[in-house]
Write an enzyme that holds these catalytic residues in place. Sequence first.
Site, PDB file in Angstrom:
ATOM      1  N   SER A 163       0.849  -1.027   0.009  1.00  0.00           N
ATOM      2  CA  SER A 163       0.056   0.076   0.122  1.00  0.00           C
ATOM      3  C   SER A 163       0.755   1.134  -0.016  1.00  0.00           C
ATOM      4  CB  SER A 163      -1.120   0.174   1.312  1.00  0.00           C
ATOM      5  OG  SER A 163      -2.078   0.739   0.953  1.00  0.00           O
ATOM      6  N   ASP A 193     -17.068 -16.776 -12.849  1.00  0.00           N
ATOM      7  CA  ASP A 193     -16.014 -18.024 -12.015  1.00  0.00           C
ATOM      8  C   ASP A 193     -15.966 -19.308 -12.983  1.00  0.00           C
ATOM      9  OD1 ASP A 193     -14.512 -19.491 -10.242  1.00  0.00           O
ATOM     10  OD2 ASP A 193     -16.592 -19.939  -9.093  1.00  0.00           O
ATOM     11  N   ASP A 197     -10.667 -19.727 -15.312  1.00  0.00           N
ATOM     12  CA  ASP A 197      -9.367 -20.671 -15.275  1.00  0.00           C
ATOM     13  C   ASP A 197      -9.601 -22.038 -15.596  1.00  0.00           C
ATOM     14  OD1 ASP A 197     -10.124 -20.944 -12.814  1.00  0.00           O
ATOM     15  OD2 ASP A 197      -8.403 -20.357 -11.814  1.00  0.00           O
ATOM     16  N   VAL A 218     -13.129 -17.578  -7.453  1.00  0.00           N
ATOM     17  CA  VAL A 218     -12.074 -16.643  -7.519  1.00  0.00           C
ATOM     18  C   VAL A 218     -11.864 -16.489  -9.076  1.00  0.00           C
ATOM     19  CG1 VAL A 218      -9.590 -16.215  -7.519  1.00  0.00           C
ATOM     20  CG2 VAL A 218     -10.820 -17.254  -5.593  1.00  0.00           C
ATOM     21  N   ASP A 259      -8.600  -6.297  -4.896  1.00  0.00           N
ATOM     22  CA  ASP A 259      -8.246  -5.030  -4.330  1.00  0.00           C
ATOM     23  C   ASP A 259      -9.204  -3.886  -4.467  1.00  0.00           C
ATOM     24  OD1 ASP A 259      -7.071  -2.540  -2.722  1.00  0.00           O
ATOM     25  OD2 ASP A 259      -4.874  -3.408  -3.366  1.00  0.00           O
ATOM     26  N   HIS A 267      -6.729  -6.196  -0.237  1.00  0.00           N
ATOM     27  CA  HIS A 267      -5.491  -5.282   0.017  1.00  0.00           C
ATOM     28  C   HIS A 267      -4.359  -5.635   0.665  1.00  0.00           C
ATOM     29  CE1 HIS A 267      -3.846  -1.218  -0.468  1.00  0.00           C
ATOM     30  NE2 HIS A 267      -3.843  -1.041   0.600  1.00  0.00           N
TER      31      HIS A 267
END
Length: 546
Positions: free
Chosen positions: A195, A263, A266, A272, A413, A451
Amino acid sequence: MSTFPLRALPRLVTLALACLAANACAGHASASSACDALAHAALDGGEVTDATLVRGGWHFSMAMLAIAHRPFIDLPASCRVTLRLRPSTDSDIRAEVWLPATQWNGKLQGIGNGGLAGSIDPLQMSIAIKHGFAAVGTDTGHRGKDTDATWALGHPEKIRDFGWRAVHESTRQAKIIVDRYYGKPAQKSYFAGCSYGGRTALRLAQQFPDDYDGIIAGAPANDGSNLITTGAWLQQRIRDVPGAWIPQKKQAAIAARVLAMCDGDDGVKDGVLDDPRTCGFQPEDMQCKGVDTDTCLTPPQVETLRRIYDGPGGNLGDSIAHGYERGGEGSEHWRQWQMGDKPGNSVLAIFGREFFRNFVYDDPHWDLDRADYAKDRIAARERLGPDYDARDPDLSAFRARGGKLIMFHGWNDAALSPRLSVDYYENVRRTLGAAETDDFMRLYMVPGMEHCVGGPGTNAVGWLPLPGNAPDANGGIGAALEAWVERGEAPQSIVAAKYEDDMRGMLAPATTTLIRTRPLCPYPQVARWNGEGSTDEARNFSCVNP
């Protein structure tokens, strides 16, 4: 005949353990003498205000208690040196250097801050000395909460300290202290931050290429003037346009719709998004057809979500005003940063007010209703850019002296736009060339990471100076950086982990359940399942070009 005073036993046991922690009582005395000598050390531009030998053993840690539910951390005996630095007449920088009394690994670890700084993180300092590093941290020139910038109002020298000078001066003095204590300089120096600390990391590589041999820059706020302007532009609408705020139940509905559509990008459905940039979900997909419910969005809410995803757009020099990515809308992290408990009290709104009041316009009464994107972005770049931004892509001096840099950023993030890290990395490649950049720099984009930590993805990436907090022999990003700097082993894929309790997994992995591991791939590569074996084991994935 005298009798042994039993009441003295606890103290004697403590002293004995302290001596054992320092390998021998004689060694402990020697360390104490060396530490005492630092109390009288003369510094150019500052002074040593204290030098104390702290006994080794179990130490209470409020941070460990709050984060990992473990109130104590086992630390070596160490000499704790406190510095007060004054590189300008308005400077008042506090720094600390912690020096292991025994088993020093010959290295210095610089510690980054978060938010608006204002304190030195004892947990990161503790982790560093626990693993043999001498450590240096600074409050960057002021004391206070990391969401408070009132100290900056009318104090350009303090802004300069906060932006770059405090970390550089603290590093410079720390190297002198290390040399005096151990009788030899640090062989290698590392810096790790996320950050604001990630921004600091890049500023060090750009402005002070000789300070550190290896640098980790996580989720860097390096295009800070762009970030705060984008945040103020977005938060003004959320606060002031009737019906634009999105309540928490609708945030959860958005997340469910996004994952239902995207979703598995991949090849694995795991909650995710591997690369949110490929997700085709549009806010209009959820617009209410009739009555307003918790599972649809009104027209003002549709526009708010579109602005979050798209950002204001347009360029200012080499800066693109990005929005935020799809995939984390149902999280507490997204709620806190984007929406808050009510319009106008999100973390982005707070930072927007603090920066524009105290850094940009020198007006303590400035508020979001006065935000003017076209005007603000120019004013922020002019006033904030020179001391705060870390956008310079010319890292040729850092590369030439053998420095190595690893960046990472989570795709979930909601605090700092992930695409800004991609932009910076690609700017460096355009400036220096692809082969030259590959010689010293890597970027890892982390699917599902929020984050700096947290999120549904494999977010324990090993960026703290804590070897082994990723469940693999490579030990994560920190260990990979050391191998690159010290042995010339350029990092490729790095194993990351997802734990049941993210923060405990980062700090005390043995105390929580490991859910899965995945390889982090050097950008632009992505991890793909090989089609055999568990999708929760990194060994069954390969890094491929998208």
